[in-house]
Write a protein that holds these residues in place. Structure first.
Motif, short mmCIF file in Angstrom:
data_model
loop_
_atom_site.label_atom_id
_atom_site.label_comp_id
_atom_site.label_asym_id
_atom_site.label_seq_id
_atom_site.Cartn_x
_atom_site.Cartn_y
_atom_site.Cartn_z
N ASP A 55 0.89 -1.15 0.00
CA ASP A 55 0.00 0.00 0.00
C ASP A 55 0.93 1.20 0.00
O ASP A 55 1.74 1.36 0.92
CB ASP A 55 -0.85 -0.06 1.27
CG ASP A 55 -1.82 1.09 1.41
OD1 ASP A 55 -1.65 2.14 0.75
OD2 ASP A 55 -2.76 0.96 2.22
N LEU A 67 -2.57 0.18 -4.22
CA LEU A 67 -2.47 -1.12 -3.54
C LEU A 67 -2.14 -2.13 -4.62
O LEU A 67 -2.82 -2.18 -5.65
CB LEU A 67 -3.81 -1.53 -2.91
CG LEU A 67 -3.90 -1.46 -1.40
CD1 LEU A 67 -4.03 -0.04 -0.96
CD2 LEU A 67 -5.02 -2.31 -0.92
N ARG A 70 -8.87 2.14 3.27
CA ARG A 70 -7.95 0.99 3.23
C ARG A 70 -8.68 -0.35 3.36
O ARG A 70 -8.42 -1.28 2.59
CB ARG A 70 -6.86 1.12 4.27
CG ARG A 70 -5.83 0.00 4.19
CD ARG A 70 -4.61 0.29 5.02
NE ARG A 70 -3.80 1.33 4.39
CZ ARG A 70 -3.48 2.50 4.97
NH1 ARG A 70 -3.87 2.76 6.20
NH2 ARG A 70 -2.76 3.39 4.33
#
Length: 191
Positions: A117, A130, A170
């Protein structure tokens, strides 16, 4: 043999190689990432693999806000963990010239995947990525989800909002990149 004959022979060899190669796998025309429908916009077969890219159908590969890509690298000994470590080293080296560069490595929930990431900036573009790397029988596969914003086109509040959204998004991004329902032809890539 004349130069023309050599050229014609080389061209016919190249054409035969091109025509005789196995057909590329079929990828779905649309995928959903972060609840956004992305269209297959580019597929390119490389010498030892392929790349497939999805973006909003109203955008271009030069100007997009959300991208999903699948890459396949054919060959033995390609290691997902080593790939993530190499990308992390690349991001670490960028820190000398890119004050925004940051990276975090993760293990995938399936144990065999490794994820990086990271955030980078290139000129006025701020990009959050990512990458998920994992092996198949025939090589290495990576999935990429990337979001970006052009800081020249938005004000500081939108840039701050983009940066602040990274930790907020995330978990969603990790779920999307680890989804088992992605209908990619991994069997044809040696899954």
């Amino acid at each position: 043999m004349t130069t023309y004959c050599k050229f014609a022979l080389a061209c016919s060899f190249f054409i035969c190689l091109h025509v005789c190669q196995a057909q590329p796998p079929e990828f779905p025309g649309v995928v959903s990432i972060l609840d956004t429908q992305l269209a297959l916009i580019h597929q390119n077969n490389l010498n030892s693999g392929l790349i497939v890219e999805y973006i909003d159908p109203d955008e271009t590969l030069d100007d997009w806000a959300l991208l999903f890509a699948v890459r396949f690298f054919e060959g033995d000994g390609l290691d997902p963990r080593t790939s993530v470590q190499a990308k992390a080293a690349e991001i670490e080296a960028r820190k000398k010239s890119d004050s925004m560069a940051k990276a975090m490595m993760l293990q995938g929930t399936d144990i065999r995947s490794y994820i990086i990431d990271y955030l980078v900036s290139v000129n006025s573009i701020l990009e959050h990525n990512l990458y998920r790397y994992f092996n198949t029988e025939r090589g290495l596969v990576s999935y990429q989800i990337a979001r970006r914003i052009d800081t020249n086109l938005v004000g500081p509040a939108k840039v701050r909002e983009f940066i602040d959204s990274i930790p907020e998004n995330r978990d969603k991004l990790l779920l999307d990149i680890m989804r088992k329902d992605m209908e990619f032809p991994l069997a044809e890539l040696g899954q």
